[in-house]
Write a protein that holds these residues in place. Structure first.
Motif, PDB file in Angstrom:
ATOM      1  N   ALA A  34      23.274  68.599  77.280  1.00 32.24           N
ATOM      2  CA  ALA A  34      23.285  67.438  78.123  1.00 32.24           C
ATOM      3  C   ALA A  34      24.535  66.696  78.427  1.00 32.24           C
ATOM      4  CB  ALA A  34      22.214  66.361  77.646  1.00 32.24           C
ATOM      5  N   VAL A  35      25.106  66.578  77.414  1.00 38.49           N
ATOM      6  CA  VAL A  35      26.770  65.920  77.209  1.00 38.49           C
ATOM      7  C   VAL A  35      27.486  66.904  78.247  1.00 38.49           C
ATOM      8  CG1 VAL A  35      28.784  65.287  76.013  1.00 38.49           C
ATOM      9  CG2 VAL A  35      26.613  64.710  75.343  1.00 38.49           C
ATOM     10  N   LEU A  36      27.603  68.286  77.747  1.00 39.70           N
ATOM     11  CA  LEU A  36      28.276  69.305  78.397  1.00 39.70           C
ATOM     12  C   LEU A  36      28.089  69.435  80.001  1.00 39.70           C
ATOM     13  CD1 LEU A  36      28.644  72.020  75.580  1.00 39.70           C
ATOM     14  CD2 LEU A  36      30.330  70.145  76.205  1.00 39.70           C
ATOM     15  N   SER A  37      27.082  69.252  80.219  1.00 41.47           N
ATOM     16  CA  SER A  37      26.455  69.481  81.693  1.00 41.47           C
ATOM     17  C   SER A  37      26.403  67.905  82.471  1.00 41.47           C
ATOM     18  CB  SER A  37      25.354  70.091  82.002  1.00 41.47           C
ATOM     19  OG  SER A  37      24.223  69.265  81.419  1.00 41.47           O
ATOM     20  N   ALA A  38      26.842  67.140  82.145  1.00 34.46           N
ATOM     21  CA  ALA A  38      26.574  65.639  82.548  1.00 34.46           C
ATOM     22  C   ALA A  38      27.942  65.522  83.455  1.00 34.46           C
ATOM     23  CB  ALA A  38      26.668  64.633  81.683  1.00 34.46           C
ATOM     24  N   SER A  39      27.749  64.729  84.584  1.00 37.18           N
ATOM     25  CA  SER A  39      28.978  64.438  85.685  1.00 37.18           C
ATOM     26  C   SER A  39      29.588  63.317  84.875  1.00 37.18           C
ATOM     27  CB  SER A  39      28.325  63.842  86.708  1.00 37.18           C
ATOM     28  OG  SER A  39      27.754  62.502  86.532  1.00 37.18           O
ATOM     29  N   PRO A  40      30.862  62.995  85.041  1.00 40.24           N
ATOM     30  CA  PRO A  40      31.757  62.099  84.753  1.00 40.24           C
ATOM     31  C   PRO A  40      31.029  60.621  84.599  1.00 40.24           C
ATOM     32  CG  PRO A  40      32.910  63.352  86.032  1.00 40.24           C
ATOM     33  CD  PRO A  40      31.707  63.779  86.134  1.00 40.24           C
ATOM     34  N   VAL A  41      30.167  60.496  85.788  1.00 45.74           N
ATOM     35  CA  VAL A  41      29.600  59.190  85.869  1.00 45.74           C
ATOM     36  C   VAL A  41      28.431  58.915  84.816  1.00 45.74           C
ATOM     37  CG1 VAL A  41      27.967  57.806  87.317  1.00 45.74           C
ATOM     38  CG2 VAL A  41      29.959  58.929  88.307  1.00 45.74           C
ATOM     39  N   ARG A  42      27.805  60.128  84.537  1.00 47.69           N
ATOM     40  CA  ARG A  42      26.616  60.007  83.624  1.00 47.69           C
ATOM     41  C   ARG A  42      27.200  60.144  82.299  1.00 47.69           C
ATOM     42  NH1 ARG A  42      22.573  58.682  81.283  1.00 47.69           N
ATOM     43  NH2 ARG A  42      21.161  59.939  80.194  1.00 47.69           N
ATOM     44  N   LEU A  43      28.346  60.601  82.000  1.00 45.19           N
ATOM     45  CA  LEU A  43      29.079  60.496  80.767  1.00 45.19           C
ATOM     46  C   LEU A  43      29.336  59.162  80.402  1.00 45.19           C
ATOM     47  CD1 LEU A  43      31.345  63.676  80.456  1.00 45.19           C
ATOM     48  CD2 LEU A  43      29.390  63.391  79.041  1.00 45.19           C
ATOM     49  N   LEU A  44      29.646  58.471  81.537  1.00 47.37           N
ATOM     50  CA  LEU A  44      30.344  56.950  81.130  1.00 47.37           C
ATOM     51  C   LEU A  44      28.936  56.156  80.594  1.00 47.37           C
ATOM     52  CD1 LEU A  44      32.407  54.746  81.150  1.00 47.37           C
ATOM     53  CD2 LEU A  44      31.723  54.570  83.627  1.00 47.37           C
ATOM     54  N   THR A  45      27.934  56.422  81.397  1.00 46.48           N
ATOM     55  CA  THR A  45      26.563  55.609  81.048  1.00 46.48           C
ATOM     56  C   THR A  45      26.021  56.096  79.691  1.00 46.48           C
ATOM     57  OG1 THR A  45      25.143  57.075  82.367  1.00 46.48           O
ATOM     58  CG2 THR A  45      26.026  55.185  83.540  1.00 46.48           C
TER      59      THR A  45
ATOM     60  N   GLU B  93      37.579  55.530  73.191  1.00 43.52           N
ATOM     61  CA  GLU B  93      37.422  56.688  74.082  1.00 43.52           C
ATOM     62  C   GLU B  93      37.407  56.005  75.331  1.00 43.52           C
ATOM     63  OE1 GLU B  93      37.200  60.049  76.080  1.00 43.52           O
ATOM     64  OE2 GLU B  93      37.572  59.899  73.789  1.00 43.52           O
ATOM     65  N   LEU B  94      36.669  54.840  75.473  1.00 41.53           N
ATOM     66  CA  LEU B  94      36.489  54.368  76.967  1.00 41.53           C
ATOM     67  C   LEU B  94      37.898  53.843  77.418  1.00 41.53           C
ATOM     68  CD1 LEU B  94      33.077  52.484  76.295  1.00 41.53           C
ATOM     69  CD2 LEU B  94      33.357  54.274  77.900  1.00 41.53           C
ATOM     70  N   SER B  95      38.745  53.172  76.228  1.00 39.25           N
ATOM     71  CA  SER B  95      40.046  52.813  76.708  1.00 39.25           C
ATOM     72  C   SER B  95      40.896  53.905  77.211  1.00 39.25           C
ATOM     73  CB  SER B  95      40.482  52.065  75.653  1.00 39.25           C
ATOM     74  OG  SER B  95      39.686  50.889  75.207  1.00 39.25           O
ATOM     75  N   SER B  96      40.911  54.915  76.317  1.00 39.46           N
ATOM     76  CA  SER B  96      41.762  55.961  76.477  1.00 39.46           C
ATOM     77  C   SER B  96      41.371  56.899  77.953  1.00 39.46           C
ATOM     78  CB  SER B  96      41.777  57.142  75.442  1.00 39.46           C
ATOM     79  OG  SER B  96      40.631  57.728  75.406  1.00 39.46           O
ATOM     80  N   SER B  97      40.322  56.707  78.337  1.00 38.43           N
ATOM     81  CA  SER B  97      39.812  57.157  79.645  1.00 38.43           C
ATOM     82  C   SER B  97      39.983  56.593  81.148  1.00 38.43           C
ATOM     83  CB  SER B  97      38.498  57.882  79.617  1.00 38.43           C
ATOM     84  OG  SER B  97      37.454  57.047  79.191  1.00 38.43           O
ATOM     85  N   LEU B  98      40.483  55.171  80.427  1.00 40.71           N
ATOM     86  CA  LEU B  98      40.271  54.257  81.735  1.00 40.71           C
ATOM     87  C   LEU B  98      41.619  54.258  82.095  1.00 40.71           C
ATOM     88  CD1 LEU B  98      39.126  51.804  83.194  1.00 40.71           C
ATOM     89  CD2 LEU B  98      40.218  50.227  81.395  1.00 40.71           C
ATOM     90  N   LYS B  99      41.480  54.456  83.683  1.00 41.80           N
ATOM     91  CA  LYS B  99      42.684  54.511  84.547  1.00 41.80           C
ATOM     92  C   LYS B  99      43.097  53.167  85.112  1.00 41.80           C
ATOM     93  CE  LYS B  99      42.947  59.093  84.101  1.00 41.80           C
ATOM     94  NZ  LYS B  99      42.707  59.287  82.810  1.00 41.80           N
ATOM     95  N   VAL B 100      43.831  52.434  84.474  1.00 43.78           N
ATOM     96  CA  VAL B 100      44.117  51.143  84.690  1.00 43.78           C
ATOM     97  C   VAL B 100      44.502  50.805  86.250  1.00 43.78           C
ATOM     98  CG1 VAL B 100      45.188  48.895  84.161  1.00 43.78           C
ATOM     99  CG2 VAL B 100      44.329  50.432  82.330  1.00 43.78           C
ATOM    100  N   ASP B 101      45.318  51.853  86.585  1.00 46.41           N
ATOM    101  CA  ASP B 101      46.090  51.677  87.956  1.00 46.41           C
ATOM    102  C   ASP B 101      45.358  51.922  88.937  1.00 46.41           C
ATOM    103  OD1 ASP B 101      46.071  54.035  86.800  1.00 46.41           O
ATOM    104  OD2 ASP B 101      48.415  54.461  87.867  1.00 46.41           O
ATOM    105  N   LEU B 102      44.003  52.539  88.854  1.00 48.42           N
ATOM    106  CA  LEU B 102      43.455  52.913  90.108  1.00 48.42           C
ATOM    107  C   LEU B 102      42.501  52.084  90.681  1.00 48.42           C
ATOM    108  CD1 LEU B 102      42.270  56.421  88.803  1.00 48.42           C
ATOM    109  CD2 LEU B 102      44.348  55.917  90.528  1.00 48.42           C
ATOM    110  N   TRP B 103      42.328  50.856  90.213  1.00 52.62           N
ATOM    111  CA  TRP B 103      41.380  49.774  90.712  1.00 52.62           C
ATOM    112  C   TRP B 103      41.832  48.302  90.154  1.00 52.62           C
ATOM    113  CZ3 TRP B 103      36.802  47.356  87.935  1.00 52.62           C
ATOM    114  CH2 TRP B 103      36.898  47.801  86.850  1.00 52.62           C
TER     115      TRP B 103
END
Length: 146
Positions: free
Chosen positions: A20-31, A69-79
């Motif tokens: 489930a994790v390996l096949s999840a979309s980035p949005v689904r992984l976040l949730t 993990e949430l912090s390291s994957s956050l792209k601060v400059d994108l929004w």
């Protein structure tokens, strides 16, 4: 080596979760991360209330890893909200360390109160994105033909 029914069920569940994790979309992984984060914090709070410090610590440490993990994957400059969200992650990270070191259930509850609305918002955004994005249909199957 003989596999017991319980061991087989546990292995199957683990394999399912991994798939489930390996096949999840980035949005689904976040949730999924937010869901697990709040689950860990709920378990930590319950363990703190029972003064089961080893279980509380285990769950708080896992929650800290998720926040990292949430912090390291956050792209601060994108929004525009990126810096504010990073500040929340930094605050929660410190609160979780304090909750663990000082066995402070109030800090765990504070973290839950800060993160629960974010989880709900990410789920809502994921649902809206899913509704707005038409499903991908392989060529030739638009009408149900192979």
């Amino acid at each position: 080596m003989m596999i017991t029914p319980m061991g087989g069920a546990s292995a199957a569940r683990s394999r399912y979760n991994t798939d489930a994790v390996l096949s999840a979309s980035p949005v689904r992984l976040l949730t999924m991360l937010y869901d697990r984060l709040l689950l860990d914090l709920g378990r930590a709070e319950a363990a703190q209330m029972e003064e089961n410090w080893s279980i509380a610590s285990e769950n708080l440490l896992h929650a800290q890893a998720i926040v990292a993990e949430l912090s390291s994957s956050l792209k601060v400059d994108l929004w525009d909200g990126g810096e504010g969200l990073m500040a929340i992650y930094a605050y929660v990270s410190n609160a979780l360390i304090s909750a663990n070191v000082h066995r402070d259930v109030a800090r765990t509850r504070e973290s839950i109160a800060l993160l629960e609305p974010l989880r709900a918002t990410w789920h809502e955004a994921a649902d809206q994105l899913a509704q707005a994005t038409p499903p991908v249909v392989p060529a030739g199957r638009e009408l149900g033909f192979a």
